[in-house]
Design a protein around this motif. Structure first.
Motif, short mmCIF file in Angstrom:
data_model
loop_
_atom_site.label_atom_id
_atom_site.label_comp_id
_atom_site.label_asym_id
_atom_site.label_seq_id
_atom_site.Cartn_x
_atom_site.Cartn_y
_atom_site.Cartn_z
N ALA A 178 -1.49 -12.95 -7.18
CA ALA A 178 -0.89 -11.65 -7.51
C ALA A 178 -1.88 -10.67 -8.13
O ALA A 178 -1.99 -9.53 -7.70
N ARG A 179 -2.59 -11.09 -9.16
CA ARG A 179 -3.48 -10.17 -9.87
C ARG A 179 -4.54 -9.58 -8.93
O ARG A 179 -4.75 -8.36 -8.90
N ARG A 180 -5.18 -10.43 -8.15
CA ARG A 180 -6.22 -9.97 -7.22
C ARG A 180 -5.63 -9.07 -6.14
O ARG A 180 -6.20 -8.03 -5.79
N ARG A 181 -4.47 -9.44 -5.62
CA ARG A 181 -3.82 -8.64 -4.58
C ARG A 181 -3.43 -7.26 -5.10
O ARG A 181 -3.68 -6.24 -4.45
N LEU A 182 -2.84 -7.20 -6.27
CA LEU A 182 -2.44 -5.91 -6.85
C LEU A 182 -3.64 -5.00 -7.09
O LEU A 182 -3.57 -3.79 -6.83
N LYS A 183 -4.72 -5.58 -7.55
CA LYS A 183 -5.92 -4.80 -7.86
C LYS A 183 -6.44 -4.06 -6.63
O LYS A 183 -6.92 -2.93 -6.74
N LEU A 221 6.02 -7.21 -12.01
CA LEU A 221 6.00 -5.83 -12.46
C LEU A 221 4.54 -5.43 -12.58
O LEU A 221 3.76 -6.09 -13.26
N ALA A 222 4.18 -4.37 -11.86
CA ALA A 222 2.80 -3.90 -11.85
C ALA A 222 2.78 -2.42 -12.20
O ALA A 222 3.76 -1.71 -11.97
N LEU A 272 -3.36 -1.39 -8.67
CA LEU A 272 -2.26 -1.80 -9.55
C LEU A 272 -2.73 -2.90 -10.49
O LEU A 272 -3.60 -3.70 -10.14
N GLU A 273 -2.10 -2.95 -11.65
CA GLU A 273 -2.41 -3.97 -12.65
C GLU A 273 -1.16 -4.81 -12.91
O GLU A 273 -0.06 -4.26 -13.07
N ALA A 292 0.83 -1.21 0.00
CA ALA A 292 0.00 0.00 0.00
C ALA A 292 0.87 1.25 0.00
O ALA A 292 0.58 2.22 -0.71
N VAL A 293 1.96 1.25 0.76
CA VAL A 293 2.87 2.40 0.81
C VAL A 293 3.51 2.60 -0.56
O VAL A 293 3.59 3.72 -1.06
N ALA A 294 3.97 1.52 -1.18
CA ALA A 294 4.57 1.63 -2.51
C ALA A 294 3.57 2.20 -3.51
O ALA A 294 3.90 3.11 -4.29
N ALA A 295 2.34 1.71 -3.50
CA ALA A 295 1.32 2.19 -4.43
C ALA A 295 1.01 3.66 -4.22
O ALA A 295 0.81 4.41 -5.18
#
Length: 163
Positions: free
Chosen positions: A118-123, A149-150, A127-128, A53-56
């Motif tokens: 990964a996909r669900r977590r990034l969303k 890579l997102a 993030l994609e 979350a901090v990175a995003a």
């Protein structure tokens, strides 16, 4: 710019890249009031939702997050030389150029996110998933780590003050 909680790592960074801006902080406490085109998280740093979350939050629109995550399937597949799991403690051996071995002890360790999540977590963090893979020459299941890579899209940025 570099961020690390350990002053020794930041001193090493400053020696290698004179003039670099460096911040001493745990990632979950990071509030830089800046956004970046790229945020990189090695060594499973972005394996927790708090850190991701901090990175995003620190990405510009269209920015990218690159991360290396320990592969829980690889860990569960068998025993591995130099890696020991003892309850909630993980020990990892690092062989130095002089032949000596340093043991990193990670207390309160728990497996990180699995590649298939990964996909669900990034969303959840706006993030994609753009790319995911293991070490060259191995399948994702056989790779000790996997790499993600997102990207952030227009309108998916999280506010800097969020969470």
């Amino acid at each position: 710019m570099g961020v690390d909680a350990h002053p020794g790592m930041l001193a090493h960074l400053r020696r290698r890249i004179p003039g670099i801006t460096a911040h001493q902080s745990l990632i979950e406490a990071l509030r830089l009031r800046r956004r970046f085109d790229l945020v990189i998280g090695p060594s499973s740093i972005l394996g927790t939702d708090v850190n991701l979350a901090v990175a995003a939050r620190h990405l510009r629109v269209g920015g990218r997050v690159g991360m290396e995550l320990m592969n829980p399937h690889w860990l569960a597949s068998s025993t591995h030389r130099g890696v020991r799991i003892k309850g909630s403690t993980m020990e990892v051996d690092y062989r130095l150029p002089d032949g000596s071995v340093v043991v990193q002890v990670v207390e309160s360790w728990r497996p990180g996110p699995a590649p298939e999540a990964a996909r669900r977590r990034l969303k959840r963090f706006g993030l994609e998933l753009l790319w995911m893979g293991g070490r060259p020459g191995t399948s994702l299941a056989e790779s000790p780590a996997y790499y993600v890579l997102a990207g952030s899209g227009i309108g998916t940025r999280m506010p800097l003050s969020s969470r």
